[in-house]
Write a protein that holds these residues in place. Structure first.
Motif, PDB file in Angstrom:
ATOM      1  N   GLY A  46       2.418  -2.172  -3.049  1.00 10.67           N
ATOM      2  CA  GLY A  46       2.932  -3.067  -2.021  1.00 10.67           C
ATOM      3  C   GLY A  46       1.917  -4.155  -1.705  1.00 10.67           C
ATOM      4  O   GLY A  46       0.746  -3.865  -1.425  1.00 10.67           O
ATOM      5  N   VAL A  47       2.363  -5.419  -1.744  1.00 15.43           N
ATOM      6  CA  VAL A  47       1.492  -6.565  -1.487  1.00 15.43           C
ATOM      7  C   VAL A  47       2.219  -7.521  -0.546  1.00 15.43           C
ATOM      8  O   VAL A  47       3.353  -7.919  -0.819  1.00 15.43           O
ATOM      9  CB  VAL A  47       1.134  -7.319  -2.789  1.00 15.43           C
ATOM     10  N   GLY A  48       1.566  -7.890   0.533  1.00 12.02           N
ATOM     11  CA  GLY A  48       2.123  -8.882   1.452  1.00 12.02           C
ATOM     12  C   GLY A  48       1.479 -10.223   1.208  1.00 12.02           C
ATOM     13  O   GLY A  48       0.596 -10.658   1.962  1.00 12.02           O
ATOM     14  N   ALA A  49       1.887 -10.903   0.137  1.00 17.69           N
ATOM     15  CA  ALA A  49       1.221 -12.125  -0.303  1.00 17.69           C
ATOM     16  C   ALA A  49       1.659 -13.361   0.464  1.00 17.69           C
ATOM     17  O   ALA A  49       1.124 -14.447   0.218  1.00 17.69           O
ATOM     18  CB  ALA A  49       1.448 -12.342  -1.798  1.00 17.69           C
ATOM     19  N   LEU A  50       2.617 -13.223   1.387  1.00 15.98           N
ATOM     20  CA  LEU A  50       3.038 -14.398   2.151  1.00 15.98           C
ATOM     21  C   LEU A  50       1.892 -14.934   2.994  1.00 15.98           C
ATOM     22  O   LEU A  50       1.781 -16.139   3.199  1.00 15.98           O
ATOM     23  CB  LEU A  50       4.232 -14.043   3.052  1.00 15.98           C
ATOM     24  N   ASP A  51       1.025 -14.026   3.472  1.00 12.86           N
ATOM     25  CA  ASP A  51      -0.123 -14.505   4.247  1.00 12.86           C
ATOM     26  C   ASP A  51      -1.435 -14.068   3.597  1.00 12.86           C
ATOM     27  O   ASP A  51      -1.994 -14.784   2.795  1.00 12.86           O
ATOM     28  CB  ASP A  51      -0.031 -14.079   5.714  1.00 12.86           C
TER      29      ASP A  51
ATOM     30  N   SER B 155       9.727  -9.558  -4.191  1.00 16.20           N
ATOM     31  CA  SER B 155       9.498 -10.602  -3.186  1.00 16.20           C
ATOM     32  C   SER B 155       8.147 -10.458  -2.508  1.00 16.20           C
ATOM     33  O   SER B 155       8.011 -10.690  -1.295  1.00 16.20           O
ATOM     34  CB  SER B 155      10.616 -10.601  -2.128  1.00 16.20           C
ATOM     35  N   ALA B 156       7.123 -10.082  -3.280  1.00 20.19           N
ATOM     36  CA  ALA B 156       5.788  -9.961  -2.700  1.00 20.19           C
ATOM     37  C   ALA B 156       5.342 -11.267  -2.068  1.00 20.19           C
ATOM     38  O   ALA B 156       4.715 -11.274  -0.998  1.00 20.19           O
ATOM     39  CB  ALA B 156       4.783  -9.534  -3.776  1.00 20.19           C
ATOM     40  N   ASN B 157       5.686 -12.398  -2.697  1.00 20.72           N
ATOM     41  CA  ASN B 157       5.278 -13.687  -2.156  1.00 20.72           C
ATOM     42  C   ASN B 157       6.041 -14.072  -0.899  1.00 20.72           C
ATOM     43  O   ASN B 157       5.620 -14.960  -0.167  1.00 20.72           O
ATOM     44  CB  ASN B 157       5.451 -14.784  -3.207  1.00 20.72           C
ATOM     45  N   GLY B 158       7.154 -13.412  -0.644  1.00 23.97           N
ATOM     46  CA  GLY B 158       7.914 -13.684   0.566  1.00 23.97           C
ATOM     47  C   GLY B 158       7.727 -12.623   1.630  1.00 23.97           C
ATOM     48  O   GLY B 158       8.435 -12.617   2.641  1.00 23.97           O
ATOM     49  N   THR B 159       6.769 -11.720   1.420  1.00 22.34           N
ATOM     50  CA  THR B 159       6.546 -10.601   2.339  1.00 22.34           C
ATOM     51  C   THR B 159       5.213 -10.766   3.039  1.00 22.34           C
ATOM     52  O   THR B 159       4.174 -10.932   2.379  1.00 22.34           O
ATOM     53  CB  THR B 159       6.555  -9.260   1.576  1.00 22.34           C
TER      54      THR B 159
ATOM     55  N   SER C  91       4.773  -5.712   4.709  1.00 18.72           N
ATOM     56  CA  SER C  91       4.491  -4.817   3.582  1.00 18.72           C
ATOM     57  C   SER C  91       3.986  -3.470   4.091  1.00 18.72           C
ATOM     58  O   SER C  91       4.283  -2.424   3.499  1.00 18.72           O
ATOM     59  CB  SER C  91       3.464  -5.445   2.631  1.00 18.72           C
ATOM     60  N   THR C  92       3.267  -3.478   5.196  1.00 17.09           N
ATOM     61  CA  THR C  92       2.796  -2.230   5.793  1.00 17.09           C
ATOM     62  C   THR C  92       3.970  -1.417   6.329  1.00 17.09           C
ATOM     63  O   THR C  92       4.050  -0.200   6.122  1.00 17.09           O
ATOM     64  CB  THR C  92       1.789  -2.523   6.917  1.00 17.09           C
ATOM     65  N   ALA C  93       4.879  -2.087   7.021  1.00 18.90           N
ATOM     66  CA  ALA C  93       6.061  -1.390   7.542  1.00 18.90           C
ATOM     67  C   ALA C  93       6.898  -0.816   6.405  1.00 18.90           C
ATOM     68  O   ALA C  93       7.407   0.315   6.500  1.00 18.90           O
ATOM     69  CB  ALA C  93       6.894  -2.347   8.394  1.00 18.90           C
TER      70      ALA C  93
ATOM     71  N   VAL D  49      -3.132 -17.559  -4.798  1.00 25.49           N
ATOM     72  CA  VAL D  49      -2.802 -16.192  -5.191  1.00 25.49           C
ATOM     73  C   VAL D  49      -1.294 -16.026  -5.326  1.00 25.49           C
ATOM     74  O   VAL D  49      -0.815 -15.288  -6.200  1.00 25.49           O
ATOM     75  CB  VAL D  49      -3.389 -15.181  -4.193  1.00 25.49           C
ATOM     76  N   GLN D  50      -0.532 -16.689  -4.500  1.00 29.71           N
ATOM     77  CA  GLN D  50       0.923 -16.634  -4.658  1.00 29.71           C
ATOM     78  C   GLN D  50       1.337 -17.133  -6.037  1.00 29.71           C
ATOM     79  O   GLN D  50       2.229 -16.560  -6.677  1.00 29.71           O
ATOM     80  CB  GLN D  50       1.599 -17.459  -3.564  1.00 29.71           C
TER      81      GLN D  50
END
Length: 453
Positions: free
Chosen positions: A220-225, A281-285, A290-292, A426-427
């Motif tokens: 899981g990757v939250g790449a939006l931020d 959708s890692a780039n949109g998360t 991503s933690t949730a 990175v996105q």
């Protein structure tokens, strides 16, 4: 670790690109002004030190505190402090991290600057210009050298000498230490035949492949931020010599991110994406999302920092573990990105004694326990109860990294404008839309613009 000094690097041969970067940078402050407009700009006050007295005036005082991390922890710290200091009220002002960093200079130089603000990239430049109070007199008066690990205070000197004490200046006090790493869902890992944390980076890649073979989302990757940034930095920590990395972050003349090790880390981010290891959708998360999703069983692994440990422990109990990303060989030093959630005081505050009292409270056993309960590493581990579960995993990993001198600061500290370049870059890596060399070149352009004469 040495404090983040900022020597200037001679200008290289990137004239056209630097000019373009400078033109683009002009857009951001204008956008920030329209979005924030905290007040008119205040004249640079010049160096100002905290008073040497720790006596707080016996009157009703209100302090504004602006921050971007760990709101639950901040609320708990404020509540405990106000109970001990009933005549001091602290008004918290939470900002999203990206907006906070982007607008920090505008916020701290305005005539409505908060009394206390979370230390972030760009604060060193503000300290040099006199917008941040030098806390060195309080360090001596309160005995912070005894209460806080020296390495944590060293990161907050801005490389300056205190006019008041003649020693190192001090522009912040930690309220919890941090590091990034990998969380794992124990039940899902067992389903994929994974029986524990990997010993090497290659073994971790085998575990990602095993999770995919089991029909699970590996990572899981939250790449939006910032989640993608933490993934790239974690890989960079394993492939780029730590001394070379510190030179780059600190602005040492001649330093560069365009190295073979950085290429290896960057190529790995692309490779993992091409293999389908990331969540859809890692780039949109966002990192929080991503933690949730991880708590709901959406991935076997999650890249994040210790600040998520309290939330994960509450929701997942004993079903979650944590480990730092391992090196190339068994027994390699533990190296991980980290810093401290620290707070600085505006030089414009009318109540430096009250602000100093709040910062000192953060070094107390009571505050250390609040900090630990929220997943951060306390500055004094002996002052808190032994952690359990994933909190114990995080604490053990942090001890390993500290012992190995392997806590490196986040790469966005290389320049105030670096965060945007890292996040968007990175996105593109996650989506395989940029060549690794071009990505690193774009980061070096930002570095050159910051550190050129």
């Amino acid at each position: 670790m040495s404090p983040p000094t900022r020597p200037r690097r001679p200008r290289g041969t990137r004239g056209k690109r630097l000019a373009a970067a400078g033109a683009a940078a002009l857009v951001l402050p204008l956008a920030a002004c329209e979005a924030l407009t905290p007040g008119s700009a205040a004249e640079a006050p010049g160096p100002r030190s905290a008073p040497s007295s720790t006596a707080v005036p016996d009157e009703d005082i209100t302090l504004r505190l602006q921050f971007a991390d760990a709101p639950l922890m901040v609320d708990a710290l404020i509540a405990a402090f106000e109970e001990d200091h009933p005549r001091i009220t602290i008004e918290p002002e939470f900002k999203q991290f990206n907006d906070y960093v982007k607008n920090l200079k505008l916020t701290m130089t305005s005539d409505t600057a908060p009394d206390i603000a979370q230390y972030a990239v760009g604060m060193s430049d503000l300290a040099e210009d006199g917008y941040v109070l030098d806390l060195a007199p309080y360090r001596d008066a309160y005995g912070w050298d005894e209460a806080v690990p020296p390495v944590s205070l060293d990161q907050l000197t801005a490389g300056l000498t205190s006019e008041a004490t003649g020693g190192h200046a001090l522009f912040g006090v930690p309220a919890g230490l941090s590091m990034t790493g990998i969380y794992y869902n124990k039940d899902l890992a067992a389903r994929a035949g994974i029986d524990g944390p990997p010993a090497t980076l290659a073994e971790f890649e085998d575990q990602l492949a095993a999770a995919q073979d089991a029909g699970l989302t590996p990572l899981g990757v939250g790449a939006l931020d910032t989640g993608g940034l933490h993934l790239w930095a974690a890989l960079l920590n394993q492939s780029m010599p730590t001394d070379d990395y510190w030179d780059w972050v600190n602005g040492t003349p001649g330093a560069t991110i365009e190295t073979d090790g950085a290429i290896d880390a960057t190529e790995r981010v692309i490779d993992w994406g091409s293999r389908g290891y990331y969540n859809d959708s890692a780039n949109g998360t966002a990192q929080g999302d991503s933690t949730a999703q991880f708590t709901q069983g959406d991935s076997v692994f999650l890249v994040n920092g210790n600040w998520a440990a309290g939330q994960l422990a509450t929701v997942m109990g004993d079903n979650v573990g944590f480990f730092p990303l391992p090196g190339e060989r068994p027994g390699d030093p533990t190296v991980a990105s980290g810093f401290s959630v620290s707070y600085a005081v505006s030089s414009q505050t009318e109540h430096p004694e009250a602000a100093g009292a709040f910062l000192d409270f953060m070094t107390s056993p009571e505050a250390n326990q609040i900090i630990a309960d929220n997943g951060f590493l306390p500055t004094n581990p002996e002052a808190v109860a032994d952690p359990e579960g994933v909190l114990a995993d995080v604490a053990a990993a942090h001890r390993e990294a500290v012992t190995d001198d392997g806590i490196t600061t986040f790469p966005d500290f290389a320049a105030p404008a670096m965060l945007d370049a890292l996040r968007s870059g990175v996105q593109k890596l996650v989506a395989d839309r940029v060549d690794p060399a071009d990505y690193l070149d774009s980061l070096q352009d930002v570095w050159d613009e910051q550190h050129a004469d």
